[in-house]
Design an enzyme around this catalytic site. Sequence first.
Site, PDB file in Angstrom:
ATOM      1  N   SER A  56      36.158  60.164  49.881  1.00  0.00           N
ATOM      2  CA  SER A  56      36.372  58.801  49.458  1.00  0.00           C
ATOM      3  C   SER A  56      36.098  58.468  48.072  1.00  0.00           C
ATOM      4  CB  SER A  56      35.742  57.787  50.262  1.00  0.00           C
ATOM      5  OG  SER A  56      36.332  57.674  51.901  1.00  0.00           O
ATOM      6  N   GLY A  57      36.497  57.580  47.457  1.00  0.00           N
ATOM      7  CA  GLY A  57      36.354  57.012  45.858  1.00  0.00           C
ATOM      8  C   GLY A  57      37.517  57.385  45.020  1.00  0.00           C
ATOM      9  N   HIS A 225      35.787  63.907  40.224  1.00  0.00           N
ATOM     10  CA  HIS A 225      34.401  63.855  40.960  1.00  0.00           C
ATOM     11  C   HIS A 225      33.330  63.732  39.980  1.00  0.00           C
ATOM     12  CE1 HIS A 225      36.813  65.958  44.143  1.00  0.00           C
ATOM     13  NE2 HIS A 225      36.682  64.910  44.819  1.00  0.00           N
ATOM     14  N   LEU A 524      37.918  24.464  16.067  1.00  0.00           N
ATOM     15  CA  LEU A 524      38.166  24.590  14.674  1.00  0.00           C
ATOM     16  C   LEU A 524      38.290  23.303  13.823  1.00  0.00           C
ATOM     17  CD1 LEU A 524      41.260  24.603  13.844  1.00  0.00           C
ATOM     18  CD2 LEU A 524      41.582  26.529  15.059  1.00  0.00           C
ATOM     19  N   ASP A 578      31.040  27.920  17.806  1.00  0.00           N
ATOM     20  CA  ASP A 578      32.361  28.160  18.227  1.00  0.00           C
ATOM     21  C   ASP A 578      33.116  29.066  17.460  1.00  0.00           C
ATOM     22  OD1 ASP A 578      34.811  26.928  19.886  1.00  0.00           O
ATOM     23  OD2 ASP A 578      35.481  26.794  17.547  1.00  0.00           O
TER      24      ASP A 578
END
Length: 591
Positions: A56-57, A225, A524, A578
């Site tokens: 799996s994976g 893998h 702004l 900001d």
Amino acid sequence: MALQKHLLNDPDTLVVDSLAGLCAVNNQLAFDPPNKVVYKAGLDRSKVALICGGGSGHEPSHAGFVGEGMLSAAVCGNVFASPNPSQVRRGIDLVENDAGTLILVKNYTGDVLNFGLAAEQYAAEHAAKSDKVKFIVVGDDVAVGKTQGGMVGRRGLAGVVLVYKIAGALAAQGGSLDEVYNVAQYVSGRIGTIGVGLEHCHVPGTAAPSHSISATEIEIGLGIHNEAGNKRISPIPPLKELIPSLLDYITSTTDAERSFLPFKHDGKDEVVLLVNNLGGMSELELGGVVRATRDELATRKIVLSRIISGTIMTSLNMPGFSLSLLLLPRADDANAPKASAILSLLDAPAQAPGWKWSSGAAPITPTPLAPAPKPNAKRSADANSVVSAPNPAEFVAALERVCAALIAAEPEITRMDTIAGDGDCGLTLKGGAQAVQKEIAAKNIAGMDLVGDALVIAKVAETEMGGTSGALYSIFFSALAQGVQAAGVGKSSTATPELWGTALTSALNKLYTYTRARPPSRTLVDPLAAFVEAYGSGFSAAVKAASDAAEHTKDVDAKAGRSAYVDSAMLKSERVTDPGAWGVKIILEAI
């Protein structure tokens, strides 16, 4: 380092939990949890069954390809670990039928041994059906050369899924076991795959990896893998350079180590392209890979008959992709299926959640686009109504300082915006600055016509910046152009501080027509308004007011803009200003 955080109940139950979720999505599937076998619930036992599997994976491989028109069953091991022979044997029993079973496995030692052992056990116990189980090992990796691969052969990568699809379609159409086996065997020998990654992946429940690919490197030929590749490249090349080198691995006929496929390079080679996301790549980037590969194949005069793109065979969350080419047979190839027949099987519908939509037709051949006419940002005006800068060279030098400052500040503004917004503000401002630099170099901004200069900058903000910031800047500079023009109507003049003050006030009021942001709003607008309102006290004082207002945004509750959607307590604890306001501060200080 690879991302090491995962969302799960328990690493030990992850595979079973995932397969159960898959079966909830696709109600044509059945599930044997103890053996981790996913199989078709309503199996037609008059047709050939196809079994695949492995560790799996690699989702959606392998279980995601179980369904009508593809596989009959998938036997799944733990993450990156082959299932044992008992599991595989259970899978064979679950799909036992009258027509026969074809087992397809990727070329990894564990998969070949465990699936092979189960097949032999079944044949030994069912002598009358011993010829009803056939076995194919698929190896499509071209990164490992013939000498290094030795007797082991090529690793199995994403190209095996093309074998699943073509063989599965033929089985669904009633093909005999020999017919399905022969086409699968032929196709498996005509595929080449090469993978490339920015980083290795992390297996849930394991320690952090001790190796890593550096931030400036890319690794070619790595396995699914976490096996290391055969080459690392630094710096990371653009796709227009990377893709040709990857295709060389697959299409070369002069590399004695990697001439796996019989390309002839005579303009008549015909291929199917599979672009596979290894797990951690964005769809945005993957689309760029598709385009670059399509264009490079066209350059090489290799006929591209189909493109399939998406998440096909992953390495968990690995950020990277692989390219697979299936070289189709020519009309005069002896003992080969017809290319049209293979494409027909590839195009046949499949009710498997992992299989990706494809057009069922060849992609459009890339053709050079005629350049779009460049919009004329300069306004039409009476030649006697031109307002110029008192010193045009100083005006241009100031803009060049602004552009350089914004480009240099991109990393810091981006850092701020990853906390306070969506992370794009730094790149947006940098893109605008680079575009203004080009306009200056082309002498479209020269300080001789300030109205025209402002309109050019407005157009840059509109077309090169985009988003909210681009719109705000474009509106402001368009309004500024109107203000300057109104002050200079009927005469040729030089801009004065008073003219600028009038134009700036007019532009700010015009901007307020289109945004609800008013200071203090953590946008702004805060430093911009502070600058305009303090302008009458002198330029230096106005810049100081704008800088103070930008700094103050770190203590302001967001009322508009990107930060309005972010937890205000987090913003204050982070003490981040900001990003948009910081950009205005940088612009004014650079001037």
